[in-house]
Design a protein around this motif. Structure first.
Motif, mmCIF file in Angstrom:
data_model
loop_
_atom_site.group_PDB
_atom_site.id
_atom_site.type_symbol
_atom_site.label_atom_id
_atom_site.label_comp_id
_atom_site.label_asym_id
_atom_site.label_seq_id
_atom_site.Cartn_x
_atom_site.Cartn_y
_atom_site.Cartn_z
ATOM 1 N N GLY A 90 44.456 -36.588 80.230
ATOM 2 C CA GLY A 90 44.680 -35.077 79.787
ATOM 3 C C GLY A 90 43.498 -33.845 79.670
ATOM 4 N N ILE A 91 42.249 -34.760 79.484
ATOM 5 C CA ILE A 91 41.315 -34.102 79.429
ATOM 6 C C ILE A 91 41.002 -33.254 80.742
ATOM 7 N N LEU A 92 41.390 -33.573 81.855
ATOM 8 C CA LEU A 92 41.339 -33.108 83.391
ATOM 9 C C LEU A 92 42.160 -31.656 83.171
ATOM 10 N N GLN A 93 42.942 -31.603 82.360
ATOM 11 C CA GLN A 93 43.717 -30.173 82.299
ATOM 12 C C GLN A 93 42.864 -29.417 81.740
ATOM 13 N N TYR A 94 41.753 -29.614 81.218
ATOM 14 C CA TYR A 94 41.004 -28.516 80.423
ATOM 15 C C TYR A 94 39.995 -27.657 81.452
ATOM 16 N N ASN A 95 39.628 -26.441 81.245
ATOM 17 C CA ASN A 95 38.542 -25.974 81.941
ATOM 18 C C ASN A 95 37.349 -25.281 81.119
ATOM 19 N N VAL A 96 36.405 -25.041 81.855
ATOM 20 C CA VAL A 96 35.226 -24.600 81.088
ATOM 21 C C VAL A 96 35.196 -23.234 81.081
ATOM 22 N N HIS A 97 35.196 -22.789 79.728
ATOM 23 C CA HIS A 97 35.103 -21.018 79.384
ATOM 24 C C HIS A 97 33.974 -20.819 79.216
ATOM 25 N N ALA A 98 33.221 -20.557 80.019
ATOM 26 C CA ALA A 98 31.758 -20.392 79.849
ATOM 27 C C ALA A 98 31.278 -19.263 79.008
ATOM 28 N N GLU A 99 32.376 -18.114 78.885
ATOM 29 C CA GLU A 99 32.338 -17.136 77.745
ATOM 30 C C GLU A 99 32.170 -17.389 76.630
ATOM 31 N N ARG A 100 32.559 -18.657 76.189
ATOM 32 C CA ARG A 100 32.782 -18.969 74.767
ATOM 33 C C ARG A 100 31.549 -19.964 74.150
ATOM 34 N N GLY A 109 43.929 -23.889 80.139
ATOM 35 C CA GLY A 109 44.255 -22.431 80.428
ATOM 36 C C GLY A 109 43.159 -21.875 81.283
ATOM 37 N N THR A 110 43.174 -20.973 82.022
ATOM 38 C CA THR A 110 42.184 -20.265 83.138
ATOM 39 C C THR A 110 41.389 -19.698 82.044
ATOM 40 N N SER A 111 40.144 -19.572 82.421
ATOM 41 C CA SER A 111 39.021 -18.861 81.637
ATOM 42 C C SER A 111 39.127 -17.270 82.093
ATOM 43 N N GLU A 112 38.448 -16.597 81.271
ATOM 44 C CA GLU A 112 38.639 -15.150 81.538
ATOM 45 C C GLU A 112 37.613 -14.679 82.886
ATOM 46 N N THR A 113 36.773 -15.525 82.921
ATOM 47 C CA THR A 113 35.615 -15.298 83.989
ATOM 48 C C THR A 113 36.618 -15.891 85.253
ATOM 49 N N MET A 114 37.222 -16.678 85.333
ATOM 50 C CA MET A 114 37.872 -17.260 86.703
ATOM 51 C C MET A 114 39.169 -16.320 86.728
ATOM 52 N N MET A 115 39.906 -15.671 85.684
ATOM 53 C CA MET A 115 40.867 -14.900 85.779
ATOM 54 C C MET A 115 40.200 -13.618 86.371
ATOM 55 N N THR A 116 39.186 -13.181 86.090
ATOM 56 C CA THR A 116 38.826 -11.743 86.634
ATOM 57 C C THR A 116 38.331 -11.769 88.175
ATOM 58 N N LEU A 117 37.881 -13.176 88.462
ATOM 59 C CA LEU A 117 37.233 -13.477 90.137
ATOM 60 C C LEU A 117 38.559 -13.622 90.724
ATOM 61 N N LYS A 118 39.705 -14.096 90.359
ATOM 62 C CA LYS A 118 41.028 -14.200 90.881
ATOM 63 C C LYS A 118 41.717 -13.026 91.104
ATOM 64 N N ASN A 119 41.479 -12.058 90.258
ATOM 65 C CA ASN A 119 42.224 -10.568 90.405
ATOM 66 C C ASN A 119 41.374 -10.165 91.243
ATOM 67 N N LEU A 120 40.268 -10.261 91.331
ATOM 68 C CA LEU A 120 39.309 -9.383 92.499
ATOM 69 C C LEU A 120 39.990 -9.877 93.973
ATOM 70 N N VAL A 121 39.838 -11.259 94.095
ATOM 71 C CA VAL A 121 40.418 -11.769 95.252
ATOM 72 C C VAL A 121 41.924 -11.311 95.600
ATOM 73 N N ASN A 122 42.690 -11.107 94.622
ATOM 74 C CA ASN A 122 44.062 -10.814 94.859
ATOM 75 C C ASN A 122 44.185 -9.331 95.396
ATOM 76 N N LYS A 123 42.921 -8.437 95.086
ATOM 77 C CA LYS A 123 42.742 -6.923 95.335
ATOM 78 C C LYS A 123 42.061 -6.806 96.767
ATOM 79 N N GLY A 124 41.897 -7.967 97.254
ATOM 80 C CA GLY A 124 41.259 -8.062 98.509
ATOM 81 C C GLY A 124 39.565 -8.053 98.693
ATOM 82 N N VAL A 125 38.956 -8.252 97.459
ATOM 83 C CA VAL A 125 37.458 -8.213 97.289
ATOM 84 C C VAL A 125 37.075 -9.844 97.797
#
Length: 248
Positions: A90-100, A109-125
């Motif tokens: 079950g530990i493998l379901q964890y993520n590193v939230h480097a901002e904490r 759950g997805t870290s804020e950092t990774m969520m921001t990056l994925k949003n950028l990718v979805n916008k074509g960046v």
């Protein structure tokens, strides 16, 4: 130009988190963090079956007609063995939230950092982290190490966990295992770290479950039918069942 500026600001900020995610940083889980999340996962696994009405039959029917001994699954060693089996997965379901800070960096759950990056990718960046996009959600080196240490700690302190299950469930598991047996007084800082961040975050529900287990330190008695059965006959059958299910 705006996109380039956004990335120019983000990449330095993410460098430390990305390094940890890829195993390039120095940050590995502490013994305190390992024990903390081992108890979280074990308590979650046990909570899933605490209201089970299943009844187990132990032993063979003798020529004399003596019936098999029946015990409740939710008070049996078989239940503990089932809960302990692969709990560190079950530990493998964890993520590193480097901002904490501290142990709060490990959460589902997805870290804020990774969520921001994925949003950028979805916008074509175009975002380069040094690994393919499809591997962004794979367990990081930190999380993989956390899982490995969890397995080693569980093997080392298996008898302590069994002692808690059969004789001390009136005590909080984290306190019994981590405070009383695993950690020195100087290594217990992570146990006092609590999530105070965004409401609705997966880490919030994780912390609520952990805090609830601290409040549920109530004695369990045989008269209520809640105390785990730990006599020699059941222990022997439970151990056999555990080994049949697979060695930990």
């Amino acid at each position: 130009m705006v996109r380039q500026l956004v990335l120019a600001l983000l990449i330095p900020l993410l460098a430390g988190g990305a390094a940890a995610e890829n195993g390039e940083g120095d940050r590995l889980p502490t013994k305190c963090e390992v024990c903390k999340f081992l108890t979280v996962e074990l308590q979650v696994a046990l909570d899933k079956t605490k209201r089970s009405k299943e009844v187990l039959e132990l032993g063979e029917v003798l020529d004399s007609g003596k019936r098999k001994r029946k015990i409740k699954y939710n008070t049996s060693e078989t239940r503990l063995a089932d809960a302990m089996d692969n709990i560190c997965e079950g530990i493998l379901q964890y993520n590193v939230h480097a901002e904490r800070p501290g142990s709060l960096r490990y959460a589902k759950g997805t870290s804020e950092t990774m969520m921001t990056l994925k949003n950028l990718v979805n916008k074509g960046v175009k975002v380069e982290l040094g690994i393919p996009f499809e591997m962004w959600d794979e367990p990081s080196a930190e999380v993989t190490d956390l899982k490995k240490q969890c397995e080693n700690m569980l093997e080392q302190y298996e008898e302590v966990v069994e002692d808690w299950y059969f004789r001390h469930q009136d005590l909080n598991l984290e306190k019994f295992l981590c405070v009383s047996h695993v950690l020195s007084k100087d290594d217990q800082d992570c146990l006092t770290e609590v999530w105070t961040g965004r409401k609705g975050d997966p880490a919030e529900s994780q912390e609520k479950r952990r805090q609830m287990s601290h409040k549920e330190e109530k004695p369990q008695t045989d008269s209520e039918g809640d105390a785990p059965e730990s006599d020699e006959g059941e222990m022997a059958e439970g151990v056999a069942a555990r080994h049949d299910a697979g060695e930990l």
